[in-house]
Write an enzyme that holds these catalytic residues in place. Structure first.
Site, PDB file in Angstrom:
ATOM      1  N   ASN A  63       0.428  12.986  -5.614  1.00 20.62           N
ATOM      2  CA  ASN A  63       0.908  11.724  -5.036  1.00 20.62           C
ATOM      3  C   ASN A  63       2.097  11.975  -4.111  1.00 20.62           C
ATOM      4  OD1 ASN A  63       2.188  12.277  -7.525  1.00 20.62           O
ATOM      5  ND2 ASN A  63       2.826  10.166  -7.815  1.00 20.62           N
ATOM      6  N   GLU A  65       4.939   9.858  -2.207  1.00 14.72           N
ATOM      7  CA  GLU A  65       5.551   8.520  -2.126  1.00 14.72           C
ATOM      8  C   GLU A  65       6.399   8.370  -0.871  1.00 14.72           C
ATOM      9  OE1 GLU A  65       7.404   7.817  -5.951  1.00 14.72           O
ATOM     10  OE2 GLU A  65       5.444   7.653  -6.914  1.00 14.72           O
ATOM     11  N   CYS A  74      -1.805   8.031  -3.487  1.00 18.94           N
ATOM     12  CA  CYS A  74      -2.114   8.639  -4.788  1.00 18.94           C
ATOM     13  C   CYS A  74      -2.675  10.058  -4.621  1.00 18.94           C
ATOM     14  CB  CYS A  74      -3.174   7.820  -5.517  1.00 18.94           C
ATOM     15  SG  CYS A  74      -2.656   6.196  -6.037  1.00 18.94           S
ATOM     16  N   GLU A  76      -5.373  11.375  -5.977  1.00 18.84           N
ATOM     17  CA  GLU A  76      -6.829  11.464  -5.807  1.00 18.84           C
ATOM     18  C   GLU A  76      -7.227  11.297  -4.352  1.00 18.84           C
ATOM     19  OE1 GLU A  76      -5.092   9.713  -7.955  1.00 18.84           O
ATOM     20  OE2 GLU A  76      -6.189   9.249  -9.789  1.00 18.84           O
ATOM     21  N   CYS A 113      -6.532   4.690 -10.098  1.00 18.60           N
ATOM     22  CA  CYS A 113      -6.315   3.283  -9.749  1.00 18.60           C
ATOM     23  C   CYS A 113      -7.534   2.741  -8.991  1.00 18.60           C
ATOM     24  CB  CYS A 113      -5.055   3.133  -8.895  1.00 18.60           C
ATOM     25  SG  CYS A 113      -5.296   3.560  -7.159  1.00 18.60           S
ATOM     26  N   CYS A 116      -8.261   4.184  -5.450  1.00 16.38           N
ATOM     27  CA  CYS A 116      -8.819   5.548  -5.495  1.00 16.38           C
ATOM     28  C   CYS A 116     -10.274   5.519  -5.942  1.00 16.38           C
ATOM     29  CB  CYS A 116      -7.994   6.432  -6.425  1.00 16.38           C
ATOM     30  SG  CYS A 116      -6.394   6.855  -5.725  1.00 16.38           S
TER      31      CYS A 116
HETATM   32  N1  THU Z   1      -0.756   7.413  -8.921  1.00 14.40           N
HETATM   33  C1  THU Z   1      -1.637   8.385  -8.563  1.00 14.40           C
HETATM   34  O1  THU Z   1      -1.319   9.292  -7.788  1.00 14.40           O
HETATM   35  N2  THU Z   1      -2.878   8.324  -9.103  1.00 14.40           N
HETATM   36  C2  THU Z   1      -3.297   7.424 -10.020  1.00 14.40           C
HETATM   37  O2  THU Z   1      -4.438   7.479 -10.454  1.00 14.40           O
HETATM   38  C3  THU Z   1      -2.379   6.381 -10.486  1.00 14.40           C
HETATM   39  C4  THU Z   1      -1.073   6.318  -9.801  1.00 14.40           C
HETATM   40  C5  THU Z   1       0.588   7.485  -8.365  1.00 14.40           C
HETATM   41  C6  THU Z   1       0.964   6.423  -7.375  1.00 14.40           C
HETATM   42  C7  THU Z   1       2.476   6.417  -7.497  1.00 14.40           C
HETATM   43  O3  THU Z   1       2.999   7.452  -6.665  1.00 14.40           O
HETATM   44  C8  THU Z   1       2.722   6.785  -8.944  1.00 14.40           C
HETATM   45  O4  THU Z   1       1.535   7.378  -9.415  1.00 14.40           O
HETATM   46  C9  THU Z   1       3.085   5.599  -9.825  1.00 14.40           C
HETATM   47  O5  THU Z   1       2.157   4.598  -9.729  1.00 14.40           O
END
Ligand code: THU
Length: 163
Positions: A63, A65, A74, A76, A113, A116
């Site tokens: 991920n 940010e 994210c 994925e 999520c 994704c």
């Molecule tokens: N996140 C992911 O990278 N993948 C997921 O399946 C769920 C959430 C990340 C997004 C954000 O950077 C952090 O986790 C918190 O939500």
């Protein structure tokens, strides 16, 4: 007269990672390693994804940010977009996902999520071959699903766009 349709999905649950095949365990470990490449200063929740391609290549994602929160992405989607750029049209066999919050000593249960799921579903439909999903489950268990479709019932696809 209304009818009730039940949708069933199948999840294979392994009690510990030691029950996984050598290949699946390797990919899960790659996903765990990818958490170390997360850029997650805001959530402090590091996620890693590792994609096994049919040509033997493994593509990682984590991920990423951003101070403008929705601009981040994210793990994925980072992984699958990267795979599509580096190896266009190569078959995606499996994606493994792992997550590690800052304070946790160990990895925790993680499930992709909705966005994704939608994106992974697009590539599964495109390649007309199921993508397996490996993810950390509760209490050190490992969940394996044989298709992204199992994560997204009543999915929206390019067929939905046909008028
Ligand atoms: N996140 C992911 O990278 N993948 C997921 O399946 C769920 C959430 C990340 C997004 C954000 O950077 C952090 O986790 C918190 O939500």
């Amino acid at each position: 007269m209304s009818k009730i349709h039940q949708i069933q999905i199948q999840i294979t649950v392994f009690e510990t990672e030691n029950e996984l095949s050598k290949e699946d365990l390797f990919l899960l470990h790659e996903a765990r390693k990818a958490t170390e490449r997360a850029y997650a200063p805001y959530s402090e929740f590091s996620v890693g994804a590792a994609i096994q391609l049919q040509n033997g290549e493994v593509v990682l994602g984590s991920n990423q940010e951003n101070a403008a929160y929705p601009s981040g992405l994210c793990a994925e989607r980072t992984a699958i977009f990267s795979a599509s750029v580096q190896f266009p049209n190569e078959i995606i066999e499996t994606i493994a996902i792992a997550a590690k919050p800052k304070e946790a000593i160990d990895f925790i249960a993680i499930s992709p999520c909705g966005s994704c799921r939608q994106v992974m579903s697009e590539y599964e439909n495109k390649q007309e071959k199921s993508i397996r999903v490996i993810m950390e489950g509760e209490s050190k268990s490992i969940y394996i699903l044989s298709s992204i479709a199992d994560l997204l019932p009543l999915k929206f696809t390019k067929e939905s766009l046909k008028l």
